[in-house]
Write a protein that holds these residues in place. Sequence first.
Motif, PDB file in Angstrom:
ATOM      1  N   ASN A 160       5.128 -12.459  -7.090  1.00 17.57           N
ATOM      2  CA  ASN A 160       5.277 -13.426  -8.173  1.00 17.57           C
ATOM      3  C   ASN A 160       4.200 -13.258  -9.246  1.00 17.57           C
ATOM      4  O   ASN A 160       4.447 -13.511 -10.434  1.00 17.57           O
ATOM      5  N   ASP A 161       3.006 -12.834  -8.818  1.00 16.02           N
ATOM      6  CA  ASP A 161       1.897 -12.671  -9.756  1.00 16.02           C
ATOM      7  C   ASP A 161       2.003 -11.378 -10.573  1.00 16.02           C
ATOM      8  O   ASP A 161       1.279 -11.194 -11.540  1.00 16.02           O
ATOM      9  N   GLY A 162       2.889 -10.462 -10.137  1.00 17.63           N
ATOM     10  CA  GLY A 162       3.086  -9.235 -10.892  1.00 17.63           C
ATOM     11  C   GLY A 162       2.426  -8.008 -10.314  1.00 17.63           C
ATOM     12  O   GLY A 162       2.224  -7.018 -11.032  1.00 17.63           O
ATOM     13  N   ALA A 163       2.072  -8.039  -9.025  1.00 14.64           N
ATOM     14  CA  ALA A 163       1.481  -6.858  -8.393  1.00 14.64           C
ATOM     15  C   ALA A 163       2.500  -5.728  -8.293  1.00 14.64           C
ATOM     16  O   ALA A 163       3.713  -5.959  -8.232  1.00 14.64           O
ATOM     17  N   SER A 164       2.002  -4.503  -8.257  1.00 14.93           N
ATOM     18  CA  SER A 164       2.867  -3.325  -8.123  1.00 14.93           C
ATOM     19  C   SER A 164       3.276  -3.093  -6.684  1.00 14.93           C
ATOM     20  O   SER A 164       4.360  -2.594  -6.411  1.00 14.93           O
ATOM     21  N   TYR A 165       2.359  -3.374  -5.762  1.00 11.98           N
ATOM     22  CA  TYR A 165       2.645  -3.212  -4.341  1.00 11.98           C
ATOM     23  C   TYR A 165       1.784  -4.182  -3.539  1.00 11.98           C
ATOM     24  O   TYR A 165       0.753  -4.661  -4.017  1.00 11.98           O
ATOM     25  N   ALA A 166       2.234  -4.469  -2.329  1.00 10.04           N
ATOM     26  CA  ALA A 166       1.475  -5.299  -1.393  1.00 10.04           C
ATOM     27  C   ALA A 166       1.091  -4.437  -0.197  1.00 10.04           C
ATOM     28  O   ALA A 166       1.925  -3.712   0.346  1.00 10.04           O
ATOM     29  N   ALA A 167      -0.176  -4.495   0.190  1.00 11.76           N
ATOM     30  CA  ALA A 167      -0.668  -3.687   1.306  1.00 11.76           C
ATOM     31  C   ALA A 167      -0.704  -4.511   2.584  1.00 11.76           C
ATOM     32  O   ALA A 167      -1.247  -5.623   2.604  1.00 11.76           O
ATOM     33  N   MET A 168      -0.096  -3.967   3.634  1.00 10.26           N
ATOM     34  CA  MET A 168      -0.068  -4.630   4.934  1.00 10.26           C
ATOM     35  C   MET A 168      -0.832  -3.796   5.960  1.00 10.26           C
ATOM     36  O   MET A 168      -0.754  -2.571   5.969  1.00 10.26           O
ATOM     37  N   GLY A 169      -1.546  -4.456   6.836  1.00 13.53           N
ATOM     38  CA  GLY A 169      -2.295  -3.766   7.883  1.00 13.53           C
ATOM     39  C   GLY A 169      -3.310  -4.711   8.498  1.00 13.53           C
ATOM     40  O   GLY A 169      -3.397  -5.878   8.111  1.00 13.53           O
ATOM     41  N   ALA A 170      -4.020  -4.246   9.487  1.00 10.23           N
ATOM     42  CA  ALA A 170      -4.045  -2.855   9.931  1.00 10.23           C
ATOM     43  C   ALA A 170      -2.857  -2.558  10.857  1.00 10.23           C
ATOM     44  O   ALA A 170      -2.456  -3.401  11.648  1.00 10.23           O
ATOM     45  N   ILE A 171      -2.330  -1.335  10.710  1.00  7.89           N
ATOM     46  CA  ILE A 171      -1.242  -0.915  11.581  1.00  7.89           C
ATOM     47  C   ILE A 171      -1.788  -0.526  12.945  1.00  7.89           C
ATOM     48  O   ILE A 171      -1.265  -0.905  13.984  1.00  7.89           O
TER      49      ILE A 171
END
Length: 222
Positions: A130-141
């Motif tokens: 919603n804020d306009g980020a290009s990608y969201a990072a998830m982790g740690a895997i």
Amino acid sequence: MTQSPIAFTAPKLYLLTNDDDFAVLYQKLDTALATGLIALLQIRRKKTLSLPNGVSTLFEEAEEITKLAKMYNVPVVINDDIELAAKLGVGVHLGQTDGQINDALQVLAPHQIIGRTCHEDVGLIKAAKNDGASYAAMGAIFASTTKPNADTISRQQLIEGCQQGIPICVIGGLSAENVVELAGLPIALIAVVGDIMDLPVEKIAQRCDEWQQALSKWNTPT
């Protein structure tokens, strides 16, 4: 609107710098980028920043790295520093406490990539979108040498993250061998540090190729 030029049908490699001496780091980056297999590069130099003249040293290093990446047509993001990213004309990756996406949007060029750390939290992923980020990072895997005590996330959490309508980057302990555990998920970027950057220069290109082989089978039925 999302800023991202990232729209991949299979994951691409997202390389992060380590804390090698700069001369060695530069050689490693040159070797990795020359393979043509790196889609995005993040400059993250925590030890450099901790030096008495860390800010100016980081700027000098980042200038050289950015020039190198431009030669190979690889976009760059700076870790946690909107001001430095704006100075260099590159993108930025922001942790949850390292600046606001809106502030980055105000000062960075429209085409620049803005990443956001979201851990396993779907609410944070929605906010990043919603804020306009290009990608969201998830982790740690997986547990990693960079962050050995980081909480790891489940496959189900990853699936939910991938359903939020924003490109997902995964990070944490990933290798060309264990990444197969994520095969088939609609992940955009796979962030790698140690599995490539901790190798000697002469082994970097081969390791990038091994990553490419692993990712080329991403959507292949077993």
